[in-house]
Design a protein around this motif. Sequence first.
Motif, PDB file in Angstrom:
ATOM      1  N   VAL A 142      -7.500  -4.053  -5.113  1.00 18.66           N
ATOM      2  CA  VAL A 142      -7.634  -2.626  -4.804  1.00 18.66           C
ATOM      3  C   VAL A 142      -6.288  -2.045  -4.381  1.00 18.66           C
ATOM      4  N   ALA A 143      -5.533  -2.789  -3.589  1.00 20.71           N
ATOM      5  CA  ALA A 143      -4.212  -2.322  -3.173  1.00 20.71           C
ATOM      6  C   ALA A 143      -3.311  -2.109  -4.377  1.00 20.71           C
ATOM      7  N   LEU A 144      -3.335  -3.061  -5.311  1.00 17.52           N
ATOM      8  CA  LEU A 144      -2.502  -2.963  -6.507  1.00 17.52           C
ATOM      9  C   LEU A 144      -2.881  -1.742  -7.340  1.00 17.52           C
ATOM     10  N   LEU A 153       0.825  -1.195   0.000  1.00 15.51           N
ATOM     11  CA  LEU A 153       0.000   0.000   0.000  1.00 15.51           C
ATOM     12  C   LEU A 153       0.862   1.249   0.000  1.00 15.51           C
ATOM     13  N   ILE A 154       0.309   2.347  -0.508  1.00 13.63           N
ATOM     14  CA  ILE A 154       0.951   3.657  -0.429  1.00 13.63           C
ATOM     15  C   ILE A 154      -0.024   4.619   0.217  1.00 13.63           C
ATOM     16  N   ASP A 155       0.400   5.246   1.308  1.00  9.56           N
ATOM     17  CA  ASP A 155      -0.407   6.266   1.968  1.00  9.56           C
ATOM     18  C   ASP A 155      -0.159   7.571   1.216  1.00  9.56           C
ATOM     19  N   SER A 156      -1.156   8.045   0.499  1.00 12.18           N
ATOM     20  CA  SER A 156      -0.981   9.209  -0.364  1.00 12.18           C
ATOM     21  C   SER A 156      -1.024  10.529   0.385  1.00 12.18           C
ATOM     22  N   HIS A 157      -1.288  10.489   1.709  1.00 17.99           N
ATOM     23  CA  HIS A 157      -1.365  11.737   2.470  1.00 17.99           C
ATOM     24  C   HIS A 157      -1.215  11.432   3.957  1.00 17.99           C
ATOM     25  N   CYS A 158      -0.024  11.675   4.482  1.00 18.30           N
ATOM     26  CA  CYS A 158       0.242  11.426   5.902  1.00 18.30           C
ATOM     27  C   CYS A 158       1.209  12.490   6.417  1.00 18.30           C
ATOM     28  N   HIS A 159       0.834  13.153   7.503  1.00 14.46           N
ATOM     29  CA  HIS A 159       1.682  14.196   8.086  1.00 14.46           C
ATOM     30  C   HIS A 159       2.596  13.580   9.150  1.00 14.46           C
ATOM     31  N   ARG A 204      11.385   3.518  -8.781  1.00 18.49           N
ATOM     32  CA  ARG A 204      11.138   2.093  -8.986  1.00 18.49           C
ATOM     33  C   ARG A 204      11.214   1.296  -7.704  1.00 18.49           C
ATOM     34  N   ALA A 205      11.918   1.795  -6.697  1.00 19.73           N
ATOM     35  CA  ALA A 205      12.074   1.081  -5.428  1.00 19.73           C
ATOM     36  C   ALA A 205      10.745   0.812  -4.750  1.00 19.73           C
ATOM     37  N   VAL A 206       9.730   1.654  -5.005  1.00 17.32           N
ATOM     38  CA  VAL A 206       8.416   1.428  -4.408  1.00 17.32           C
ATOM     39  C   VAL A 206       7.390   1.038  -5.470  1.00 17.32           C
ATOM     40  N   SER A 207       7.881   0.644  -6.627  1.00 17.53           N
ATOM     41  CA  SER A 207       6.982   0.214  -7.683  1.00 17.53           C
ATOM     42  C   SER A 207       6.258  -1.060  -7.269  1.00 17.53           C
ATOM     43  N   VAL A 208       4.998  -1.159  -7.667  1.00 11.02           N
ATOM     44  CA  VAL A 208       4.198  -2.338  -7.377  1.00 11.02           C
ATOM     45  C   VAL A 208       4.367  -3.316  -8.535  1.00 11.02           C
ATOM     46  N   ASN A 209       4.792  -4.530  -8.242  1.00 10.38           N
ATOM     47  CA  ASN A 209       5.028  -5.512  -9.298  1.00 10.38           C
ATOM     48  C   ASN A 209       3.754  -6.283  -9.620  1.00 10.38           C
TER      49      ASN A 209
END
Length: 259
Positions: free
Chosen positions: A238-240, A2-8, A254-259
Amino acid sequence: MLIDSHCHLDAAEFDADRAEVIARAEAAGVSAQIVPAIALSGFAKLRDLCASNTSLHPAYGLHPMYLAEHRPEHLRALGEWLERERPVAVGECGLDFFVEGLDHDAQRMYFTRQLELARDFDLPVILHARHALDDVMAAIRRVGALRGVVHSFSGSEEQARQLWKLGFCIGLGGPLTYDRAKRLRAIVARMPIEYLLLETDAPDQPLAGHRGERNEPARLAEVLATVAELRGEETAAVALATSRNCERLFRLPRAVSVN
């Protein structure tokens, strides 16, 4: 993943246990976080935090709720930060017509200039639009050649459709987990998934079942579960999809790219 698109994550609420918060997020499958700034005074702390962990990606902006802290010269400084640091986005910026006492004209000036900087630097924008979504969309159209996300989207389905036509995503998190959020839940159930980003807005916007608690990025997994249930899809799918949306919008390495 998962990627959190908005976190402070740079907020003072995490100063005492930030490493543990990051570890819990990773254990929950959160492989990356977009961390947007709110004022020039916090830029250096945010830069240093993200430099210490490759899963954290900074964005620099001037938030409308902190209007009293901003000065016109901060816009010039923001441009210098964007050129030197090359963040993944401009933001958090936008308009807030809900909070009383925030001058609307001053907000519009700061917002328009930040949109222009995003356009000039070819960066996406992370937008705050509370009781001001139509004004935000009008500004996007005026400036043009923009892409980004309206975080914590709370508008109508028609407003969401207008944003998608402009090439913008919507970000959804904790509020979606409440049963009373019927309009949001209906939008998520039917929307094209290529415009959806998942977020926590931690430490704010606690999820249902965590009222009154500090929010944190590990709870993105609960947002994912809600979205998957509403759409009748597998959580992995959904996560993908949402992670790829993040990777595409923010041009993540690329280090956080989803395969």
